[in-house]
Design an enzyme around this catalytic site. Structure first.
Site, PDB file in Angstrom:
ATOM      1  N   ASP A 103       0.805  -1.171   0.104  1.00 22.62           N
ATOM      2  CA  ASP A 103      -0.007  -0.016  -0.024  1.00 22.62           C
ATOM      3  C   ASP A 103       0.729   1.221   0.150  1.00 22.62           C
ATOM      4  O   ASP A 103       2.100   1.332   0.784  1.00 22.62           O
ATOM      5  CB  ASP A 103      -0.907  -0.020   1.245  1.00 22.62           C
ATOM      6  N   GLU A 147       0.996  -0.657  -5.214  1.00 25.68           N
ATOM      7  CA  GLU A 147      -0.009   0.383  -5.277  1.00 25.68           C
ATOM      8  C   GLU A 147       0.778   1.940  -5.495  1.00 25.68           C
ATOM      9  O   GLU A 147       1.078   2.521  -4.540  1.00 25.68           O
ATOM     10  CB  GLU A 147      -1.159   0.628  -4.114  1.00 25.68           C
TER      11      GLU A 147
END
Length: 753
Positions: free
Chosen positions: A434, A487
């Protein structure tokens, strides 16, 4: 009390330091020590040990004990004597002669009528080897997994729990829990100075015990009790304690999956990922709207995702996190599956079940930041230990969270160990990392003057780059077949390039640009789409710069953005048709696929973590039609090699029509390496086109393998009766072409026979 206690060999300062838990090395005073040794001569309980019987001074600190007796530790538990209380707060001492070994005794503790018999925790020597401690300080994640946290084990033949925690600047660390009435005077730990690690062994303790650490900061203040950063199990939130995990090896039954996992996740294989918020995927209304546990999810989610044709399920972060509203993106126990869903072994059972059913499991993993909850990592030993000291480097103002100091060996090793733990211990197939962009740029979301340049004066975070490269190298080396997915929302070069070639080393990257561009196009009224044609074609300009996942994730259906269906323009029929056509475009476009729960049946409302997707909508044929489209696209995508096998090769894609902005029509061919061809044609207007001439790479018969306008999906059933024939009429630069019917707001897929 006199300045020097004649019986215990301690002066008043020693006694006061022990009873108030201020002594920096209690092992030098407590436990067994040979009579005649200096009080601090033996820090590992071996002082005075000899080949024959010896005279031993034994001291114990047991607040609230009414009496302490000694028993033989040879199995007979023969009484040996009684320790004298030398301080009313619970300091006991006594001399014992004739012991064959200074540690050959048990404590019989009278807790006001309740009797406890146990080994003296201060009779055990050092627990961690110098080699492991050196490896920890040298940023070896294996040392974190081996040394830190709590572990049920035997030491010198005695079962119990070894605790170890990194807190190099603390003046004192105690392990506290139900087993010692949360009293920090009872189990003050030993500091291993070379690595800043505090260790302790509590005999006769077992799995399930709750605990935390009581830490005295360098200035002398006692910090709020801290959870164990490396705990493998936790209490269920809102409780914040750590729990000693049962380390009995799990019996896996997924050998077939694991042996082929690597090839299943390569760039030439289909990957269709169902993104799930585990707690809200299916709430039990009749039981307080609770979420399912892992065993229930195994029974419900695994067959559903598999039946829908997905190859993987991806969970939003499941490492323990205190605030449910963060959806897991602010975790504090990076080694522990959240207790919201059951004990750790139940997560292993879920993964095992998924693998045996042929379904991969990915999890979101968060190394970019952590929350500032007092029981967590912030100011862990009274200093900025895990975070940067300078808020220009260590504070995320967007999320009110702390940023890891990735340049510190122990912090990098801690995070790398977490990643390897999920992949190796739980057979997780991959990590979606993330917020990578926030890690790569020192000026991420910061104005001038709010960030610190790197040593070269630039904005690149060199420590984060090194961290991510090592992460991917460690995963590739230690867990072959597992993947990492970034990401990363910018155009950082080489995210999926090999580390040896100067890249970051990820296997895949989320294509955020494709997502934003194509959704922006779809939100336009069809009459205006001709002016935004490039938003659907632009992604192919950079499609092979990285290995991409096309994500329609939770990020696009929260915070007022509405649902996927809600973004679509037009009346009710057109909104559903638009969504079906868009999904057809996505599934035939180069790149792996990811779809957030609820999107597969046209959820009306945006994501709300307190509610389940609105499953009752499936009673509506239009919503059921979207679900059938997703199911059938998944099956076509997996079975037709032309749609996936050359995702990362420019030769696997060709525009047939990329410039028909007037009609908002797109057509493109997908090729495998063995002559298979699939052609997708998208009509993004509500106008059916009965005789649309399309150039094709091959003559002869083509099967209409997918038509998102089919009646079974809720469409108008305009199509080509299941097949077309391409004749020798040149068009669009091809020697063959066909006159085809293009349904309104639809995608059709043709397969060459």
């Amino acid at each position: 009390m006199s300045e020097h206690h004649p019986f215990a060999g301690l002066d008043a300062a020693d006694v006061e330091a022990l009873v108030h838990a201020r002594h920096g090395d209690p092992f030098a005073l407590l436990g067994p020590h040979g009579v005649g040794d200096p009080a601090g001569a033996s820090g590992d309980a071996s002082g005075g040990r000899s080949a024959g019987p010896s005279t031993t001074m034994i001291r114990v600190m047991l607040p609230h004990a009414s009496a302490v007796h000694l028993l033989a530790r040879d199995g007979s538990q023969k009484p040996l004597g009684t320790l004298e209380r030398i301080h009313p707060d619970g300091l006991f001492a006594g001399v014992q002669t004739g012991l064959p070994d200074p540690r050959a005794y048990l404590l019989e503790i009278d807790w006001s009528g309740t009797i406890q018999r146990t080994e003296d925790p201060y009779s055990f020597g050092s627990l961690l080897s110098d080699e492991w401690l050196h490896r920890l300080a040298s940023s070896d994640p294996a040392a974190v997994l081996e040394c830190l946290g709590s572990r049920y084990m035997e030491v010198d033949g005695v079962p119990g729990v070894r605790f170890a925690v990194w807190a190099p600047n603390a003046k004192r660390v105690s392990v506290v829990g139900d087993f010692n009435s949360w009293d920090g005077r009872r189990h003050v730990m030993r500091l291993r100075h070379s690595a800043g690690v505090w260790e302790f062994f509590v005999p006769r303790l077992g799995p399930g015990a709750r605990y935390k650490y009581e830490i005295v900061a360098p200035g002398g203040g006692v910090l709020p009790l801290k959870a164990d950063p490396c705990a493998r199990q936790t209490e269920r939130p809102p409780a914040t304690g750590s729990v000693v995990a049962d380390n009995t090896p799990f019996t896996w039954g997924d050998e077939e999956w694991m042996s082929r996992r690597g090839e299943r996740q390569q760039a030439d294989r289909p990957m269709s990922i169902y993104e799930v918020h585990a707690e809200s995927w299916l709430r039990v209304a009749e039981d307080g709207r609770r979420g399912l546990n892992w065993d229930e999810l195994a029974d419900r989610l695994v067959p559903y995702a598999k039946g829908m044709g997905f190859t993987h399920v991806e969970f939003m972060p499941i490492a323990e996190f205190p605030f449910g509203g963060s959806w897991g993106y602010q975790p504090l126990s990076l080694f522990a599956p959240s207790a919201r869903f059951g004990p750790p072994e139940s997560f292993a059972r879920f993964v095992d079940r998924a693998h045996r059913e042929g379904l991969g499991v990915l999890i979101d993993w968060v190394p970019a930041h952590f929350p500032n909850d007092a029981h967590g990592l912030i100011q862990f030993d009274g200093t900025p230990l895990y975070e940067h000291a300078d808020p220009r480097e260590g504070f995320h103002k967007d999320w009110n969270t702390m940023i890891y100091n990735l340049g510190r060996n122990e912090v990098a090793a801690f995070l790398h160990a977490s990643a390897l733990g999920w992949l190796a211990n739980y057979h997780v197939d991959g990590l979606r990392v993330d917020a990578v962009a926030s890690m790569l740029y020192r000026d991420y979301s910061r104005e001038a003057g709010e960030w610190v340049p790197n040593v070269y004066g630039g904005r690149e975070n060199l420590e984060a780059i090194a961290f991510l490269r090592k992460l991917n190298a460690e995963v590739a080396h230690h867990v072959p077949g597992a993947i990492t997915v970034a990401e990363e929302s910018t155009a950082w070069p080489g995210v999926t390039a090999k580390v040896a070639d100067g890249g970051l080393g990820f296997d895949y990257k989320w294509n955020m640009g494709w997502m934003h561009d194509t959704l922006a196009y779809m939100e336009q009224d069809p009459i205006h789409r001709r002016y935004h044609h490039h938003q659907m074609t632009f992604g192919m300009i950079y499609a092979y710069s990285e290995r991409f996942v096309l994500p329609l994730s939770h990020d696009e259906v929260v915070y007022g953005k509405g649902s996927l269906l809600g973004k679509m323009p037009g009346d009710r029929w057109q909104r559903f048709a638009n969504l079906r056509a868009y999904l057809g475009f996505m599934w035939t476009h180069p790149g792996k696929k990811l779809l957030f729960m609820g999107g597969e049946f046209g959820q009306l409302a945006e994501f709300n973590h307190d509610e389940s997707p609105h499953w009752h909508l499936l009673d509506d044929p239009m919503h059921g039609g979207v679900q059938k489209v997703v199911r059938d696209l998944n099956r076509l995508y997996q079975n037709e090699t032309a749609l996936h096998s050359r995702d990362a090769e420019p030769g696997g894609f060709e525009w047939l029509i990329g410039d028909d902005s007037a009609n908002s029509v797109f057509a493109y061919a997908r090729y495998d390496a063995h002559g298979r061809i699939a052609v997708a044609i998208c009509n993004f207007t509500p106008v059916p086109r009965e005789r649309y001439r399309l150039g094709l790479p091959r003559g002869g018969r083509w099967i209409e393998a997918m038509n998102t306008d089919a009646g079974v999906y809720g469409g108008s059933n305009v199509g080509n009766s299941g097949m077309i024939y391409a004749d020798d009429v040149p068009a669009h630069g091809k020697p063959h072409s066909a006159s085809i019917a293009l349904p309104p707001l639809a995608t059709i897929v043709l397969i060459a026979e």
